[in-house]
Scaffold this active site. Structure first.
Site, mmCIF file in Angstrom:
data_model
loop_
_atom_site.group_PDB
_atom_site.id
_atom_site.type_symbol
_atom_site.label_atom_id
_atom_site.label_comp_id
_atom_site.label_asym_id
_atom_site.label_seq_id
_atom_site.Cartn_x
_atom_site.Cartn_y
_atom_site.Cartn_z
ATOM 1 C CE LYS A 194 -3.752 2.144 2.654
ATOM 2 N NZ LYS A 194 -4.431 2.185 3.974
ATOM 3 C CB SER A 213 -7.833 3.876 3.038
ATOM 4 O OG SER A 213 -6.914 3.352 3.967
ATOM 5 C CB SER A 217 -7.739 1.203 6.191
ATOM 6 O OG SER A 217 -8.433 2.416 6.189
#
Ligand SMILES: *[C@@H]1O[C@H](CO)[C@@H](O)[C@H](O)[C@H]1NC(C)=O
Ligand SMILES: CC(=O)N[C@H]1CO[C@H](CO)[C@@H](O)[C@@H]1O
Length: 422
Positions: free
Chosen positions: A26, A102, A126
Site C-alpha cells: 500500500k 482505504s 482500512s
C-alpha cells in the site's frame, strides 16, 4: 554476508518460503525505490522515502519480490478507495463497484490473483473493509505486534500495518515474515504460529455475538453471516453466546476524534504550507473536521478507550472471540462523476466502518474471511475479533471458517491465474 548470500543462490536454496513470491505494498508504507504518496499528489515530494519500512525490509530479506505500490484512498481518510488524483481501484467481482478502502489497491490485486499477498494499513478498518468487499482475507494483528517504522501516518495510536491475502494460509506465512522481533520480549508475548490442518486442532470455541449490532447490516449479509455461524456449530460444535457490547456509538465517535487528531498532528507541518487545491474535496472536508477537535475532546476519548477496553475484557472472560459481519453493506456502485471529483457517501461509509472500530481503538487483533456472496454475487466477509495477542487462535478460527465454506465461492470476474501455463 554477501558471500553467504551468493552461496545460497548457487545451491538454489530458497531464502524462505516467501522467496520469489510477489507482494504488493500500500502506498502508505515506505518501499524503495518508490515515493510514498499516501494517495496524495504532494506527500511523496514533501517527504522523500529514504528506506524500506521495517515490514518491507523483512519481506525483502525473505526473498519476496516487491511488485509495486498499490493505490489507496487519499490519506486513508475515506472508506471507498475512490481517488481523484491517481485513479480509483475497482472491484474485481464487478468493475462497476468500489473496492473499498482505504487499502483499495491491495485488496483488488489480491482478489484479481495478481499477488497472493499485499500489505495494507488499518487505522479504522482500512485493511479489513476492502478485504471483505473483495472477498479476500484481511488480517490486523494486535497493536504492537508489527513495527510501525516507515508506516504512514506516523505514530497513530490506532493504525498499523496489516495483511491482505488470498487464503488464511498465505496470511499466516506473510504474518510470520513481518512480525516485529526487534524489541525485547517483555514488551509482548511470544509469537505463536498456528499449525493449520483440515480438522481444527482447537475445540469448544465460544463466539460472542451482539445480536442487535450483528443485525445492523443488509439482509443478505445478516442471513449469510448467520448461516456461517450455524455451519461452525454443525461442523465443529462451536457455540455462539449472546452478549452486549455497550456504548458502540460512543466508541465510534471517540475513535474518530482520536484518529482525526493524530492525523492532523502528524501531518501539520506539511498541511500548514499546502494549497487546498492540492487536496481532494472529500479529504478537505475530513481535514476540516479533524482540525476542529480540541485537546479536551481527545483526552476524553482516551477515557472512553479505557472504559471500552474494560467492557471487552468482560466479554473475553466468557468468550474466545467476538463475531460480527465485517461490513454492513457489500461493494456499492462507483459513480462516474466520483472518478474525477471524489465522493463523500456517509451512509455507505458508516455501514462499511460499523464493525471495524474495536480492532483499532482497542488494538485488538481481528480478521475477516469471505463466507458467501450477496444476490449480486458480491463478497460478504465475517469478522472475528480476538483477545490481545491471540493471533494464533484467530487464524485457527478463520481457517476453519474458510475450510467450511470456500468451496461454494464463485471466482471474481477479473482474475489472472499466474500459475496457468498458456
Ligand atoms: C436478528 O435478526 C434475526 C433474523 O434475521 C432475528 O431472528 C433476531 O431476533 C434478530 N436479533 C435481534 C437482537 O434483533
Ligand atoms: C513524529 C514522531 O513522533 N515520530 C516518531 C514515531 O515513532 C518512531 C519510532 O516508532 C520515531 O522514530 C519517530 O521519531
Amino acid at each position: 554476508r554477501a558471500a553467504l548470500h551468493w552461496l545460497t543462490y548457487i545451491q538454489w536454496t530458497p531464502l524462505s518460503v516467501m522467496d520469489g513470491v510477489l507482494v504488493a505494498v500500500k502506498d502508505e508504507i515506505d518501499c524503495l525505490p518508490y515515493p510514498t504518496t499516501g494517495g496524495t499528489r504532494w506527500l511523496g515530494k514533501a517527504r522523500p522515502c529514504e528506506a524500506d519500512a521495517a515490514c518491507v525490509a523483512q519481506l525483502r530479506a525473505c526473498g519476496a519480490v516487491l511488485a509495486g505500490k498499490t493505490n489507496m484512498h487519499e490519506l486513508g481518510a475515506g472508506t471507498s478507495g475512490i481517488n481523484p488524483h491517481h485513479g480509483s481501484a475497482r472491484n474485481p467481482y464487478n468493475v462497476g463497484k468500489v473496492a473499498g478502502g482505504s487499502s483499495s489497491g491491495s485488496a483488488a490485486v489480491v482478489c484479481a490473483g495478481l499477488c497472493p499477498v499485499a500489505l495494507g494499513v488499518d487505522g479504522g478498518g482500512s485493511v479489513r473493509m476492502p478485504a471483505a468487499l473483495c472477498g479476500v482475507v484481511g488480517f490486523k494483528p494486535t497493536a504492537g505486534r508489527l513495527s510501525n517504522a516507515g508506516v504512514l501516518p506516523l505514530n497513530w495510536t490506532v493504525g498499523m500495518a496489516g495483511i491482505l491475502a488470498g487464503t488464511v494460509e498465505d496470511a499466516v506465512v506473510a504474518y510470520s515474515a513481518i512480525v516485529d522481533q526487534s524489541q525485547p520480549s517483555y514488551l509482548r508475548p511470544e509469537l505463536n504460529l498456528p499449525m493449520l490442518t483440515s480438522t481444527p486442532s482447537i475445540s469448544n470455541v465460544r463466539l460472542a455475538k451482539y445480536g442487535k449490532w450483528f443485525n445492523d447490516s443488509s439482509e443478505d449479509i445478516r442471513t449469510c453471516c448467520d448461516k456461517a455461524l450455524q455451519t461452525l456449530r454443525a461442523q465443529y460444535g462451536w457455540e455462539t453466546l449472546d452478549v452486549t457490547v455497550p456504548e458502540i456509538e460512543e466508541m465510534r465517535l471517540a475513535h474518530y476524534v482520536t484518529i482525526g487528531s493524530e492525523c492532523t498532528a502528524s501531518l501539520a507541518k506539511y498541511l500548514d504550507k499546502l494549497k487546498r487545491s492540492e487536496i481532494g474535496w472529500d479529504v478537505r472536508v475530513a481535514l476540516g473536521v479533524y482540525g476542529s477537535f480540541s485537546s479536551r475532546a481527545y483526552l476524553n476519548s482516551q477515557r472512553l478507550r479505557n472504559r471500552q477496553m474494560f467492557f471487552h475484557k468482560e466479554i473475553f472472560k466468557t468468550a474466545d472471540v467476538i463475531v460480527s459481519p465485517m461490513t454492513g453493506v457489500t461493494a456499492y456502485t462507483l459513480q462516474d462523476d466520483a472518478l474525477s471529483s471524489g465522493e463523500l457517501d456517509y451512509i455507505n461509509g458508516a455501514a462499511l466502518i460499523r464493525y471495524s472500530i474495536a480492532g483499532n481503538f482497542l488494538g485488538l487483533p481481528a480478521i475477516t474471511v469471505m463466507v458467501g456472496q450477496d444476490k449480486g454475487g458480491l463478497p460478504i466477509g465475517l469478522q472475528f475479533i480476538g483477545r490481545p495477542w491471540s493471533e494464533a487462535t484467530l487464524l485457527h478460527i478463520a481457517f476453519a471458517m474458510q475450510e467450511a465454506c470456500s468451496k461454494n465461492h464463485r471466482k471474481p470476474v477479473v482474475f489472472y491465474d499466474l500459475l496457468k501455463k498458456d
